[in-house]
Design a protein around this motif. Structure first.
Motif, PDB file in Angstrom:
ATOM      1  N   VAL A  93       0.830  -1.203   0.000  1.00 15.86           N
ATOM      2  CA  VAL A  93       0.000   0.000   0.000  1.00 15.86           C
ATOM      3  C   VAL A  93       0.863   1.251   0.000  1.00 15.86           C
ATOM      4  N   GLU A  94       1.925   1.233   0.799  1.00 21.87           N
ATOM      5  CA  GLU A  94       2.820   2.382   0.914  1.00 21.87           C
ATOM      6  C   GLU A  94       4.107   2.107   0.136  1.00 21.87           C
ATOM      7  N   LEU A  95       3.977   1.655  -1.081  1.00 23.40           N
ATOM      8  CA  LEU A  95       5.117   1.206  -1.881  1.00 23.40           C
ATOM      9  C   LEU A  95       6.207   2.261  -1.918  1.00 23.40           C
ATOM     10  N   GLY A  96       7.368   1.866  -1.434  1.00 19.29           N
ATOM     11  CA  GLY A  96       8.501   2.786  -1.396  1.00 19.29           C
ATOM     12  C   GLY A  96       9.729   2.166  -2.043  1.00 19.29           C
ATOM     13  N   VAL A  97      10.793   2.901  -2.031  1.00 12.22           N
ATOM     14  CA  VAL A  97      12.043   2.497  -2.669  1.00 12.22           C
ATOM     15  C   VAL A  97      12.553   1.173  -2.096  1.00 12.22           C
ATOM     16  N   ALA A  98      12.509   1.020  -0.769  1.00 12.42           N
ATOM     17  CA  ALA A  98      13.038  -0.199  -0.144  1.00 12.42           C
ATOM     18  C   ALA A  98      12.278  -1.436  -0.627  1.00 12.42           C
TER      19      ALA A  98
END
Length: 100
Positions: free
Chosen positions: A28-33
């Motif tokens: 949902v909070e797709l980030g770089v990591a």
């Protein structure tokens, strides 16, 4: 219900490198990591990271993205005693997800 727990445990006991566990909130909070973990696992190069909100996902596939929450709130009908038994019985899983 117990069959689902057994199913989950069988998947989690697979050899390292054969399964990538992603938490719902990571998607949902797709980030770089998370993108980098996906790229490393699949052997693909990550493309441009463009965050997509839940409302946008639901607009594309409303039958799949009906509702969601990134935190556990328990069953409203559970008493404190039932919650305690649940957490004790499934302590390894609860701990794995950072909820203990």
């Amino acid at each position: 219900y117990w069959d689902l727990i057994d199913f989950y445990r069988s998947w989690m006991s697979r050899p390292a490198g054969t399964t990538l566990l992603l938490h719902y909130h990571e998607l949902v909070e797709l980030g770089v990591a998370t993108v980098n973990r996906l790229a490393a696992f699949t052997g693909l190069e990550p493309g441009e990271i463009k965050p997509v909100g839940f409302d946008e996902l639901r607009a594309v596939r409303p039958s799949f993205f009906r509702s969601g929450s990134t935190s556990w709130s328990g069953d409203p009908e559970w008493t404190a005693e039932v919650e305690d038994v649940f957490r004790e019985r499934f302590a390894p899983e609860v701990r794995r997800f950072g909820q203990l």
